[in-house]
Design a protein around this motif. Structure first.
Motif, PDB file in Angstrom:
ATOM      1  N   GLY A  28       0.869  -1.175   0.000  1.00 56.89           N
ATOM      2  CA  GLY A  28       0.000   0.000   0.000  1.00 56.89           C
ATOM      3  C   GLY A  28       0.903   1.221   0.000  1.00 56.89           C
ATOM      4  N   SER A  51      -1.468   0.439  -4.387  1.00 57.91           N
ATOM      5  CA  SER A  51      -1.892   1.713  -3.789  1.00 57.91           C
ATOM      6  C   SER A  51      -2.723   2.560  -4.743  1.00 57.91           C
ATOM      7  CB  SER A  51      -0.673   2.509  -3.318  1.00 57.91           C
ATOM      8  OG  SER A  51       0.140   2.849  -4.421  1.00 57.91           O
ATOM      9  N   THR A 106      -2.592   3.731   3.304  1.00 59.72           N
ATOM     10  CA  THR A 106      -3.857   3.401   2.643  1.00 59.72           C
ATOM     11  C   THR A 106      -4.815   2.707   3.616  1.00 59.72           C
ATOM     12  OG1 THR A 106      -3.029   1.236   1.963  1.00 59.72           O
ATOM     13  CG2 THR A 106      -2.694   3.075   0.423  1.00 59.72           C
TER      14      THR A 106
END
Ligand SMILES: Cc1cc2nc3c(=O)[nH]c(=O)nc-3n(C[C@H](O)[C@H](O)[C@H](O)COP(=O)(O)OP(=O)(O)OC[C@H]3O[C@@H](n4cnc5c(N)ncnc54)[C@H](O)[C@@H]3O)c2cc1C
Ligand code: SF4
Length: 324
Positions: A28, A51, A106
């Motif tokens: 992420g 991401s 994230t």
């Protein structure tokens, strides 16, 4: 750091296909995974950058909200719908890490971040979570910040995410996709208690990708808050936290949701509190009684009994604030 290959997945299907490679891990924002790679705790062969996959906050047809796994923590906390309909979630996200970290971290990565137990992060020490069967030095060693509920002889770690505690209280579900198709998992069931397999933090299977988190339409959520107690005012993980939502009618509890953070290997949904308060008078004495019943389940370790009193006080204070 061990050399690794970097791939950027164009879509969810490509991410899942790439994840079949041995030693593959999703990436992420990298704010936890890359740290652990630097420490030699994580040693992936392939990083699959997800991401840029779903990164929108969308209102659903039934009046809930769907948060893409790639939504950055800052964007989630700033979203106008989240702030008005699920304030505890916005507050929880803002209580975590720092502005710079939230700009890159994230939603999917936040849910999947690993424990902050010092032994887990030190690759020279035994740790059942990092190396199954090697032992749990935290039980007799440094554990003042670790679990008081639901731990096992194999692991006494806590889950570090603030966001997950709010999602747990607000009945959110996680949407995942894997080689065998897609499924949804309530956040309350997403993270696990350690039992004799503490190496597994969640019920996510290897190679499964989180694509979104969905919040249901939940009127009580508009009257919710997140309270976090920590050792310093910022940049610090929760000793104890509470996400609570409370709806009153004529001085009585019409609806209530409560989850505790910093006390267990997973966000701890306080089902006893909820059952004891529904329909009852909303006063401090009742809140204190219900919190005490919830915390009867606590089994504190040598150095963390303070967390039982802290969780009780934090829970009661949060409910009192919501009721006035
Ligand atoms: C100094 C510092 C202080 C912090 N303080 C707090 C705090 O107070 N409260 C708090 O809650 N957090 C705190 N954090 C942690 C921070 O919130 C997490 O590092 C961050 O949310 C992780 O998100 P990420 O996108 O960077 O995840 P990554 O580091 O990229 O990934 C973390 C894990 O998630 C997996 N993953 C990522 N995306 C997916 C996906 N879509 N599907 C399946 N698996 C996926 C990765 O494989 C990895 O295992 C802190 C971090 C730091 C460095
Ligand atoms: S508490 Fe869990 S993470 Fe910490 S040393 Fe023990 S097994 Fe490892």
């Amino acid at each position: 750091m061990k050399p690794f290959r970097y791939e950027r997945a164009g879509d969810e299907g490509a991410a899942v296909a790439l994840a079949a490679a041995p030693g593959a891990r999703f990436l992420g924002g990298g704010t936890n995974l890359v740290d652990l790679m630097r420490l030699g705790v994580e040693t992936p062969d392939v990083l699959i950058d997800v991401s840029r996959l779903p990164h929108d906050v969308i209102e659903t047809e039934n009046g809930g909200v769907r948060v893409g796994a790639g939504v950055r923590n800052s964007d989630l906390a700033a979203d106008p719908i989240v702030r008005t309909r699920y304030p505890a979630l916005a507050q929880a996200v803002l209580a975590g890490a720092s502005g710079q970290l939230r700009n890159i971290a994230t939603t999917g990565g936040n849910l999947m971040q690993r424990t902050r137990c010092a032994y887990f992060q030190d690759a020279t020490k035994p740790c059942n979570k990092r190396e199954p069967g090697s032992g749990c030095p935290a039980r007799e060693g440094e554990h003042h910040n670790l679990a008081i509920i639901g731990h096992s002889e194999h692991c006494v770690a806590t889950h570090p995410s603030d966001m997950a505690v709010a999602l747990c209280a607000l009945d959110a579900v996680v949407h995942v996709v894997g080689a065998d198709g897609s499924r949804t998992i309530p956040v309350v069931d997403f993270h696990r208690l350690p039992g004799d397999t503490p190496e597994r933090d969640s019920v996510l299977e290897p190679g499964e990708l989180i694509v979104a988190v969905e919040l249901p339409p939940l009127p009580v959520a508009a009257h919710s808050r997140y309270r976090k107690v920590r050792e310093r005012a910022s940049f610090s993980f929760a000793l104890v936290s509470v996400a609570a939502a409370l709806d009153l009618a004529d001085g009585r509890v019409r609806d209530v949701r409560v989850a505790l953070g910093g006390v267990a290997h997973k966000p701890w949904r306080a089902t006893r509190v909820e059952a004891l308060l529904r329909g009852e008078a909303a006063d401090e004495a009742r809140f204190a009684e219900a919190a005490a019943v919830e915390l009867e389940q606590a089994r504190p370790l040598r150095d963390n009994a303070y967390k039982v009193r802290l969780a009780h006080a934090t829970l009661v204070r949060t409910l009192v604030e919501l009721s006035t």
